[in-house]
Design a protein around this motif. Structure first.
Motif, PDB file in Angstrom:
ATOM      1  N   GLU A 121       6.805   5.588   9.597  1.00  0.00           N
ATOM      2  CA  GLU A 121       6.551   5.146   8.437  1.00  0.00           C
ATOM      3  C   GLU A 121       5.772   5.821   7.355  1.00  0.00           C
ATOM      4  O   GLU A 121       5.068   6.613   7.921  1.00  0.00           O
ATOM      5  N   ALA A 260      -3.250   2.899   8.176  1.00  0.00           N
ATOM      6  CA  ALA A 260      -2.261   4.234   8.078  1.00  0.00           C
ATOM      7  C   ALA A 260      -3.671   5.216   7.830  1.00  0.00           C
ATOM      8  O   ALA A 260      -4.818   5.005   7.440  1.00  0.00           O
ATOM      9  N   SER A 295       0.679   4.519  11.709  1.00  0.00           N
ATOM     10  CA  SER A 295       1.172   5.281  10.594  1.00  0.00           C
ATOM     11  C   SER A 295       0.197   6.513  10.307  1.00  0.00           C
ATOM     12  O   SER A 295      -1.065   5.949  10.250  1.00  0.00           O
TER      13      SER A 295
END
Length: 351
Positions: A121, A260, A295
């Motif tokens: 991702e 993330a 991520s």
């Protein structure tokens, strides 16, 4: 005999000559020109000069040795050595305290090593669309008090056999290096390990060069030679701290879950360093700390500067990276008005 270093007083320049106006009988001035074998050796694919030859790479770089029977006279003679050189533009100093300069650094010739890892991702897209974005820049320069004995030893060259007495640890590399520098067979080199208070892995490779310098002195002078770093030299050149700068950009939800994380790391290894590949692997592995990242984008740079080679203590490098991630967790908790422990429990990598 005793040996003391002649070191460069500038960070860059081109050496023209190294002389002493009136060296007393029984005293020796030894420079790169006196090395019987190779003047530059390879340690883990890094080219390391035994003494500075034509070019100065960093302030304090060894240019040569003064050797003789009286240590007090040696200190006086050292100050009388005349070094003529043409000053050059120094290598750009890298500001590891300001990660805003990264774009200039990343495209320079000062990169010794670079690695990047990313999840499937796109962490950049997730970060840009996140409800909460937390950014932080962290820099450290850890210089703990090390009470190990200074680098050094005694070299004896007799009947074409070199004997080294020192608390060194990397026997094979020392034997190979000294063999090339003195241009003698490896089986003519004996290494006798002396008693040591504790093993200090931080300067394991630096001791290789020191032993080569000591071996040159013993062969040229024809007498046993003792070389030991002063405490000041030990701190400046054998135990220099490692500046590290870390930039964190983290996407989180309102519960504190990390969606993330984008991490950029810069480490200043000095002008050269044989352990750059090991260093950069440690930086990458340590970057997430104890947290699970679905991520991510992690990039690490080991860069060159006009500083002495850093003493690489691998566990110390890990701690500097952990310092950054834990400060980022605290910053996340502050922004979301959560307890740091809550954020940590939400993101622990436990499976």
């Amino acid at each position: 005999l005793y040996a003391v270093y002649i070191r460069s007083s500038v960070s860059s320049g081109c050496i023209k000559s190294v002389t002493h106006p009136n060296l007393p009988e029984g005293y020796f001035l030894i420079t790169a020109q006196d090395i019987p074998g190779e003047k530059t050796v390879e340690i883990l694919k890094a080219e390391v000069p035994i003494f500075a030859q034509d070019k100065i790479c960093y302030k304090g770089e060894p240019i040569g040795l003064i050797v003789g029977p009286d240590k007090k006279i040696l200190e006086k003679l050292k100050e009388e050595v005349i070094i003529l050189f043409k000053k050059e533009d120094s290598i750009e100093n890298v500001d590891t305290k300001n990660t805003e300069n990264e774009s200039d650094l990343f495209f320079s010739d000062n990169i010794l090593a670079h690695k990047e890892f990313s999840s499937e991702e796109d962490a950049e897209n997730i970060f840009s669309e996140a409800e909460y974005q937390v950014e932080g820049n962290y820099s450290t320069l850890i210089e703990p008090l090390i009470c190990s004995e200074p680098l050094g030893g005694i070299a004896i060259y007799k009947h074409n056999v070199l004997t080294l007495y020192s608390s060194v640890q990397w026997f094979r590399q020392i034997r190979q290096t000294v063999s090339k520098v003195l241009d003698i067979e490896p089986n003519k080199i004996e290494i006798k390990k002396t008693l040591s208070a504790a093993g200090n892995m931080a300067n394991i490779w630096y001791s290789v060069i020191v032993m080569a310098q000591l071996a040159i002195a013993a062969k040229i002078c024809g007498k046993p030679v003792k070389l030991v770093f002063s405490r000041e030299e030990q701190i400046l050149y054998a135990e220099r701290g490692v500046p590290v700068a870390v930039s964190h950009r983290t996407a989180v939800d309102k519960e504190g879950r990390i969606k993330a994380m984008i991490i950029s790391i810069i480490l200043d290894a000095g002008f050269y360093n044989p352990f750059v590949q090991e260093i950069i692997d440690r930086l990458i592995i340590s970057a997430p700390g104890i947290y699970k990242l679905d991520s991510y984008k992690i990039e690490a740079y080991v860069i060159r500067s006009d500083s002495p080679p850093a003493a690489i203590n691998l566990s110390r490098i890990d701690s500097q990276i952990f310092f950054a991630i834990e400060n980022q967790i605290y910053k996340i908790s502050k922004k979301l008005e959560l307890l740091p422990t809550e954020v940590r429990l939400q993101n622990l990598n436990i499976g």
